[in-house]
Scaffold this active site. Sequence first.
Site, short mmCIF file in Angstrom:
data_model
loop_
_atom_site.label_atom_id
_atom_site.label_comp_id
_atom_site.label_asym_id
_atom_site.label_seq_id
_atom_site.Cartn_x
_atom_site.Cartn_y
_atom_site.Cartn_z
N HIS A 25 0.80 -1.23 0.00
CA HIS A 25 0.00 0.00 0.00
C HIS A 25 0.83 1.27 0.00
O HIS A 25 0.27 2.35 0.15
CB HIS A 25 -0.93 0.04 1.21
CG HIS A 25 -1.95 -1.04 1.24
ND1 HIS A 25 -3.23 -0.86 0.75
CD2 HIS A 25 -1.89 -2.31 1.69
CE1 HIS A 25 -3.92 -1.98 0.91
NE2 HIS A 25 -3.12 -2.88 1.49
N LYS B 33 -14.83 8.13 -3.57
CA LYS B 33 -16.08 8.41 -2.86
C LYS B 33 -16.67 9.73 -3.33
O LYS B 33 -17.89 9.86 -3.51
CB LYS B 33 -15.85 8.41 -1.34
CG LYS B 33 -15.48 7.02 -0.82
CD LYS B 33 -14.84 7.01 0.57
CE LYS B 33 -14.15 5.67 0.80
NZ LYS B 33 -13.25 5.67 1.97
N LYS C 214 -8.66 13.62 4.78
CA LYS C 214 -7.76 12.48 4.73
C LYS C 214 -6.78 12.63 5.89
O LYS C 214 -6.71 13.70 6.50
CB LYS C 214 -7.01 12.44 3.40
CG LYS C 214 -6.43 13.81 2.99
CD LYS C 214 -5.76 13.78 1.62
CE LYS C 214 -6.73 13.85 0.47
NZ LYS C 214 -6.82 12.66 -0.34
N ARG C 215 -6.03 11.56 6.18
CA ARG C 215 -5.01 11.70 7.22
C ARG C 215 -4.06 12.85 6.87
O ARG C 215 -3.79 13.12 5.71
CB ARG C 215 -4.24 10.39 7.37
CG ARG C 215 -5.01 9.31 8.10
CD ARG C 215 -5.35 9.72 9.51
NE ARG C 215 -4.17 9.74 10.36
CZ ARG C 215 -3.86 8.77 11.21
NH1 ARG C 215 -4.63 7.73 11.37
NH2 ARG C 215 -2.76 8.86 11.94
N THR D 216 -8.67 6.40 -1.87
CA THR D 216 -10.01 5.85 -2.05
C THR D 216 -11.06 6.93 -1.77
O THR D 216 -12.18 6.84 -2.27
CB THR D 216 -10.25 4.64 -1.13
OG1 THR D 216 -9.74 4.95 0.18
CG2 THR D 216 -9.56 3.40 -1.65
C1 26Q Z 1 3.35 0.44 10.33
C2 26Q Z 1 4.26 0.11 11.31
C3 26Q Z 1 4.06 0.51 12.62
C4 26Q Z 1 2.91 1.21 12.94
C5 26Q Z 1 1.98 1.54 11.95
C6 26Q Z 1 2.21 1.16 10.64
C7 26Q Z 1 1.23 1.50 9.59
C8 26Q Z 1 -0.13 1.48 9.86
C9 26Q Z 1 -1.04 1.83 8.88
C10 26Q Z 1 1.63 1.85 8.32
C11 26Q Z 1 0.71 2.19 7.34
C12 26Q Z 1 -0.65 2.19 7.63
C13 26Q Z 1 -1.67 2.55 6.65
C14 26Q Z 1 -1.42 2.84 5.39
C15 26Q Z 1 -2.48 3.26 4.49
O1 26Q Z 1 -3.61 3.51 4.87
N1 26Q Z 1 -2.18 3.35 3.18
C16 26Q Z 1 -3.16 3.74 2.21
O2 26Q Z 1 -3.79 2.58 1.71
C17 26Q Z 1 -4.87 2.90 0.88
C18 26Q Z 1 -5.55 1.61 0.49
O3 26Q Z 1 -4.77 0.89 -0.40
C19 26Q Z 1 -4.41 3.69 -0.34
O4 26Q Z 1 -5.53 4.08 -1.07
C20 26Q Z 1 -3.62 4.92 0.09
O5 26Q Z 1 -3.07 5.56 -1.04
C21 26Q Z 1 -2.52 4.52 1.06
O6 26Q Z 1 -1.88 5.66 1.56
#
Ligand code: 26Q
Length: 787
Positions: free
Chosen positions: A333, A632, A520-521, A628
Amino acid sequence: MDYKEKIKERIEGHCLITFGKKSKYCSNKEKYIAVVKSLMEDIVPKWNDSLNKYDGKKKAYYFSAEFLMGRALSNNLINMNWQSDIRDILKEYKIDYNNIEESEDDAGLGNGGLGRLAACFLDSAATLNYPLMGYGLRYEYGIFKQKFADGFQIEGPDNWLEFGDSWSIRKSMDKVVVSFADGDVLAVPYDTPVIGYGGNTINTLRLWKSEAINSFNLEEFNRQNYDLSVKDKNDAENISKVLYPNDSKEEGKILRLKQQYFFVSASLQDLVKKHLEKYDSLENFHQLHGIQLNDTHPTVAIPELMRILTEEYKMDWDKSWDIVVKTFAYTNHTILQEALEQWPVRLYKVILPNVYRKIEEINSKLIDELEEKAIVDDIRDYKIIDDNNIKMAYLAIYGTHSINGVAQVHSDILTERELNNWYKLYPERFNNKTNGITQRRWLLKSNPELSEFITELLGTDNWITELDELKKLEKYKDDRDVLERFLDIKQEKKNQLAEYIKEHEGIEIDPYSIFDIQIKRLHEYKRQLLNALQILDLYYRIKENPNLDIVNKTFILGGKAAPGYERAKGIIKYINEIKDLINNDKDINGKIKMVFVTNYGVSYGEKLFSAADISEQISTAGKEASGTGNMKFMLNGTPTIGTLDGANIEIVEEAGENNNFIFGLQVEDIERIKNTYDPKKYYENVDGLKRVVDTLVDGTFSDGGTGIFKELYNSILKGANWHSPDQYYLMKDFDSYRKAQERVNEAYIDRSAWAKKCWTNMANAGKFSSDRTIEQYAKEIWDIENC
Ligand code: 26Q
């Protein structure tokens, strides 16, 4: 007895035995719970029937550290086709359905896109009657609650289980023991029904809660060591206590590693146990199980299944490895370097020594294979264990038969650049699965007004399960009556949002202004700061020229910053400072207004996406894997202002570049300029740019003495030892972004031309249904059939 009478009787009964009073004395929250329990009486038997139909068939499992489900009540009522009955019943009771709906807490067990994607996938799979089960963690606290104090983000706990969760059932009989080097813990599953549209299939989301094997030590208690008497309980329960609120940065924390292994080990034990109840060996495990790893977070499943097969079941290595590779598939991702998970060898050795030994063996098999294939030079680009770190992405590639990105450009960047070495080694493993969203939540549920209109025009509601049907609406793109109705509906949604914002944010906005929304975040690469600078520039231009001829505009932003991400928090504070300046300036006369919504999440999103006039998707090209939220907005008839990044590229392929507002650097441009880029050149020469950037340091705004504004300023103009100046190209893209905004303003004035753009976007959103995505996973990766 008729159905309504039966439900009423149940509600009354649950109020009595759960809350000790008649429904008329219950709070909304209590009534909500009684309603859910009443519904579950019908859902559970159907659920059990539904699970039996998969007997003996291959099933798929979505292993994910996050499931961002949001609220379930309306969704389940819609999918069971009970909505109007329940509304009627509640009306007879003089209970307002909306109050009941709003009293459900969001299940916020995820950070953002990746977690919400998991939730959309479960909805689609159940709707398409595919056997897909979710496995994850039952965090006691989900993503933090966001508030603001003097414009700064404040985080509070998300105690979503305070009143219990009536949608889930604790399955104590299915508990398992998970072993760490420092002791064992219990994993207790809680199952939630995932109801497909039409109610034919009800799948399961199984989330594990950690508990102590011995929750109370009487000896220590008797010695008056009260802390020690509950130490095991606290230590064990901490594992599933809280979601890590980081959505990108790799952290290397022990508890996070324990979370990952905890839910993976419990889930694999669950699958192995059930498999062996039916078959006498694990040799056919891969023929009946396909496991999707949602990013690298559950990748420890690869060595763990190897450990189970080779050590607990004494299967030989090659046969085991073949089963493992055929069982697992991996979705990537992100390409952000800082997000690629690496675990220090030392941590694994201390917490999971037996699993670590398997990783070592896997690594040495890999090196053998590379030598066999005469790959000797760039061996470091493959080694899973390198420099005392375990590279989880490499483990995930080596141990799976499928590696996919989440939008075409993202998948291309993986194969051509970031993972090119691996691509050359295993080209057949790499593929793309462009993300999608479920139209049941993101249109049918959140925008019933537009949904009814679509159904009326199509003469059928089959778009609810076949979103490509929307294409048939494109022929109305010049139909004045249709476009008028569309604009009326959009206005209605904007009125509703304005009402909600007034109540929840205390800000009055002009419902006839352009609603420009970025939700978004918070992340530097998503460039909320670019949006802020552009708004501030517009403000100064209005100040200079009070007669500036623009359509009134309301800029709505929202999103959470990871609590440890200082720059992202600084950007929130900066946006809030700009907001106060603009909203309190009488001279502006309502021309522009700003809102930063509090605690943006799934349920707030439902209100925002459907009310938007313009969708902000302005990430630095090459950084947003897919996005995503962009989908929406599109589905609700909202044009995009954005860069050619992630799924934006596919959105304009479908809806036409002329119906969206594309600007800025593209992936190839950045490749070309990245070594010579000098942001100062733009900062000094682009008209108006210096004026806004300097507000970070010239005292226009206060950062409360934290120094964070200066830090943001330096990040743009000076860089830091870990990054070059303006690594996300704000200065370079500022002018083309501003011009794109001007194109929006001009386009908006011509109401029917505007409506046509909106309509064309909506009519071409079919590709972005997660039903399409799930069909592709099912056929191209999992090889499962629908029942
Ligand atoms: C990793 C290690 C330690 C703690 C937290 C994490 C961690 C947690 C969540 C790393 C990444 C995430 C989330 C990532 C995320 O939401 N990515 C998004 O995924 C979507 C679905 O595929 C995409 O549409 C977005 O572009 C992407 O940013």
